[in-house]
Design an enzyme around this catalytic site. Structure first.
Site, PDB file in Angstrom:
ATOM      1  N   ASN A 294      -3.354  55.680 -19.921  1.00 15.62           N
ATOM      2  CA  ASN A 294      -2.016  56.634 -19.736  1.00 15.62           C
ATOM      3  C   ASN A 294      -2.553  57.764 -19.007  1.00 15.62           C
ATOM      4  O   ASN A 294      -3.374  58.761 -19.372  1.00 15.62           O
ATOM      5  CB  ASN A 294      -1.982  57.138 -21.249  1.00 15.62           C
ATOM      6  CG  ASN A 294      -0.386  57.030 -21.583  1.00 15.62           C
ATOM      7  OD1 ASN A 294       0.412  57.042 -20.705  1.00 15.62           O
ATOM      8  ND2 ASN A 294      -0.141  57.174 -22.794  1.00 15.62           N
TER       9      ASN A 294
ATOM     10  N   ARG B 181       4.121  71.268  24.699  1.00 16.12           N
ATOM     11  CA  ARG B 181       4.516  72.471  24.609  1.00 16.12           C
ATOM     12  C   ARG B 181       4.516  73.002  23.021  1.00 16.12           C
ATOM     13  O   ARG B 181       4.388  74.060  22.384  1.00 16.12           O
ATOM     14  CB  ARG B 181       5.930  72.831  25.300  1.00 16.12           C
ATOM     15  CG  ARG B 181       6.205  74.340  25.383  1.00 16.12           C
ATOM     16  CD  ARG B 181       7.663  74.433  25.746  1.00 16.12           C
ATOM     17  NE  ARG B 181       8.186  73.523  26.533  1.00 16.12           N
ATOM     18  CZ  ARG B 181       9.505  73.541  26.789  1.00 16.12           C
ATOM     19  NH1 ARG B 181      10.464  74.361  26.183  1.00 16.12           N
ATOM     20  NH2 ARG B 181      10.117  72.486  27.540  1.00 16.12           N
TER      21      ARG B 181
ATOM     22  N   GLU C 268      11.363  53.604 -21.049  1.00 18.72           N
ATOM     23  CA  GLU C 268      10.913  54.112 -19.302  1.00 18.72           C
ATOM     24  C   GLU C 268      11.890  53.909 -18.639  1.00 18.72           C
ATOM     25  O   GLU C 268      11.894  53.296 -17.741  1.00 18.72           O
ATOM     26  CB  GLU C 268       9.466  53.357 -19.246  1.00 18.72           C
ATOM     27  CG  GLU C 268       8.567  53.747 -20.337  1.00 18.72           C
ATOM     28  CD  GLU C 268       7.438  52.695 -20.275  1.00 18.72           C
ATOM     29  OE1 GLU C 268       7.253  51.900 -19.429  1.00 18.72           O
ATOM     30  OE2 GLU C 268       6.633  52.908 -21.081  1.00 18.72           O
TER      31      GLU C 268
ATOM     32  N   TYR D  43       7.805  68.650  25.436  1.00 23.85           N
ATOM     33  CA  TYR D  43       7.652  69.002  24.023  1.00 23.85           C
ATOM     34  C   TYR D  43       6.314  68.548  23.477  1.00 23.85           C
ATOM     35  O   TYR D  43       5.789  69.274  22.459  1.00 23.85           O
ATOM     36  CB  TYR D  43       8.892  68.638  23.176  1.00 23.85           C
ATOM     37  CG  TYR D  43      10.146  69.243  23.487  1.00 23.85           C
ATOM     38  CD1 TYR D  43      10.109  70.098  24.494  1.00 23.85           C
ATOM     39  CD2 TYR D  43      11.093  68.987  22.711  1.00 23.85           C
ATOM     40  CE1 TYR D  43      11.472  70.883  24.637  1.00 23.85           C
ATOM     41  CE2 TYR D  43      12.222  69.468  22.739  1.00 23.85           C
ATOM     42  CZ  TYR D  43      12.742  70.172  23.880  1.00 23.85           C
ATOM     43  OH  TYR D  43      13.767  70.815  24.164  1.00 23.85           O
TER      44      TYR D  43
ATOM     45  N   HIS E 189      -1.836  44.914 -21.228  1.00 28.10           N
ATOM     46  CA  HIS E 189      -1.391  45.463 -20.089  1.00 28.10           C
ATOM     47  C   HIS E 189      -2.201  45.242 -18.695  1.00 28.10           C
ATOM     48  O   HIS E 189      -1.650  45.592 -17.821  1.00 28.10           O
ATOM     49  CB  HIS E 189      -1.589  47.045 -20.463  1.00 28.10           C
ATOM     50  CG  HIS E 189      -0.690  47.729 -21.184  1.00 28.10           C
ATOM     51  ND1 HIS E 189      -0.129  47.183 -22.455  1.00 28.10           N
ATOM     52  CD2 HIS E 189       0.390  48.602 -21.162  1.00 28.10           C
ATOM     53  CE1 HIS E 189       0.880  47.801 -23.006  1.00 28.10           C
ATOM     54  NE2 HIS E 189       1.254  48.791 -22.395  1.00 28.10           N
TER      55      HIS E 189
END
Length: 512
Positions: free
Chosen positions: A198, A285, A420, A282, A86
């Site tokens: 995991n 404000r 998976e 904006y 892995h």
């Protein structure tokens, strides 16, 4: 700095604990009660194996190979092969602070007691932290499904003396790094290799540190919004508490309160009180509404990450029954959606802070909107370009944030022969969040430099709190004395903002 109190794993961790261990090397220890619980669950797992029960990942293959039974004499080899097979990550290595956060979080989730591992495994991870042995962990290769398998496998290889690790400024073969640190590699028992990989710790570690930084940027955005408002001769009318009582989002009300607090007693604000200005653009404000929405997102994401940090993320889990016994149960707590979705939300929210900050910078650059400031804040516009290109850099960073804001969590790709078949993409989401946090810090630094310069040009001081902020900015970025490269100023100030220096100068509490 005063000695740091130990961070105790196996009971509740806070995001601040992750910060202190990862960045300041706070000491760690295993809670005694957690050690006892680890012994109990390990005993029950071993008893289940003695009864020849079939347990996923303990005496079976992994993923699509879960129906393949493994002989008892091969269980140790199964765990070693799992880590070796892995460990296929690629790309730039994760930073040292993220790896330290990984070690802490991996040890902590094991110490919560449902993984069925020995206490010695959790304590070994803490020993790596104590000796600052940092596994080399590639950043790419996880889809955030059965945990962050590939990067965590690189982390776990060092436990068995394989892979590479940083130690005392060098990358060394793991066994050599362990020996120099006075540690000996472990021989893993059944399930212990699986329990090391995991889980959601990669995306959670990156996300936790990013959220700690985002909290400082949230405070800085309000502070700099106030400084820019005053520098642009804006009005506080839009922060009237009656307005925000009528739209009572907690974050919005808090941002409006901070604006009023910071601008209070400003001679500059008083100097144009009767100028007849009715309302601002904006970006000035609507600071409470926009910043308040980001503050709400921060609260949501911080809460989600606190839960994840303190969760069982392994599979299978050794879980207590009401009669005092234990069951070994397979589930899906390793799936990263619980992290990926909130993190994507945080990325988009912080991008909003970058875009509104860039608009305020633009207003200070442009004589048509700056209310009397020189073009690009230069002394001699034309001969000097002033802050023209600093604004362009802010624009580039804000636009890059937009491209990073497409949510990774809406993507999925099936893996492991379809076993998976839905994945979270949480690590990708987390890396994008980290990039946006870093970009935003620089955008805010450019706003800070611009607003401080505008205050200088006005010749009238702002409020006492904001003048302390002005001084904090000047500690990292000197006043304009003609055109010069400002790259170093911006990066120094961005780091100071992330470290909370502006919040401290404004005397505001932490957001977390």
């Amino acid at each position: 700095m005063q000695p740091l109190a130990p961070v105790v794993i196996g009971r509740t961790l806070e995001l601040a604990d992750v910060h202190w261990v990862a960045r300041h090397h706070a000491p760690t220890q295993l809670a005694p009660a957690a050690r006892d619980e680890l012994r109990r669950t390990r005993h029950h797992l071993e008893a289940a194996l003695t009864r020849d029960e079939i347990i996923y990942g303990v005496n079976t293959g992994f993923g699509a190979l879960s129906e393949t039974r493994i002989a008892a004499e091969e269980l140790g080899a199964l765990q070693r092969n799992l880590l070796r097979s892995h460990a296929v990550g690629v790309g730039p290595a994760l930073s040292g602070e993220i790896v330290r956060a990984l070690l802490l979080l991996r040890a902590h989730t094991l110490a919560l007691g449902a993984s069925g591992v020995s206490p010695e495994l959790a304590e070994f991870l803490l020993a790596l932290l104590t000796r600052d042995v940092r596994p080399v962990v590639p950043s790419q290769g996880s889809v955030g499904a059965s945990g962050d398998l590939a990067p965590l496998a690189h982390l776990a290889l060092v436990v068995i003396g394989e892979g590479d690790a940083w130690f005392e400024g060098q990358v060394l073969p793991a066994r050599e790094a362990l020996a120099r640190a006075g540690l000996q590699a472990l021989t893993l028992g059944p399930k212990e290799g699986l329990s090391l990989i995991n889980g959601t710790q990669v995306m959670t570690a990156i996300g936790a540190l990013a959220v700690v930084d985002a909290a400082e940027l949230m405070a800085a955005a309000d502070i700099l919004g106030a400084l820019s408002l005053d520098a642009l001769l804006g009005t506080l009318a839009a922060s009237d508490p009656r307005i925000h009582a009528g739209k009572p989002h907690a974050g919005q009300r808090r941002s409006a309160e901070i604006l009023r607090l910071l601008v209070a007693d400003s001679p500059l604000n008083d100097s144009h009180r009767d100028c007849g200005q009715v309302q601002d653009a904006y970006s000035l404000r609507c600071i409470p509404q926009v910043h308040g929405a980001v503050r709400g997102a921060l609260a949501y994401v911080a809460a989600a990450l606190r839960i994840e940090v303190n969760s069982f993320t392994d599979n299978p889990l050794v879980l207590a029954r009401d009669d005092g016994g234990f069951d070994v149960v397979s589930g899906g707590n390793f799936h990263g959606a619980t992290v990926a979705v909130p993190i994507d939300h945080m990325t988009a929210a912080l991008t909003t802070l970058a875009t509104i900050s860039e608009r305020r910078i633009d207003r200070m650059m442009n004589p048509a909107s700056s209310r009397g400031l020189a073009a690009f804040l230069a002394d001699h516009p034309g001969l000097e370009s002033g802050y023209m290109m600093a604004h362009v850099t802010a624009s580039a960073l804000a636009s890059e944030c937009k491209t990073l804001s497409f949510p990774a969590s809406v993507d999925t790709i099936p893996t492991s022969a379809g076993k998976e078949d839905h994945v979270s993409m949480g690590p990708i989401a987390a890396r994008k969040l980290r990039a946006v946090v870093d970009n935003l810090a620089c955008v805010l630094a450019i706003e800070a430099i611009s607003a401080a310069r505008a205050i200088d040009l006005r010749g009238i001081p702002s409020s006492p709190r904001l003048m302390r902020v002005h001084a904090a900015i000047r500690a990292h970025a000197g006043p304009f004395t003609g055109d010069r490269s400002m790259s170093a100023d911006i990066e120094r100030l961005a780091a100071a903002i992330a470290a909370g220096e502006l919040r401290s100068a404004a005397q505001l509490p932490s957001e977390l």
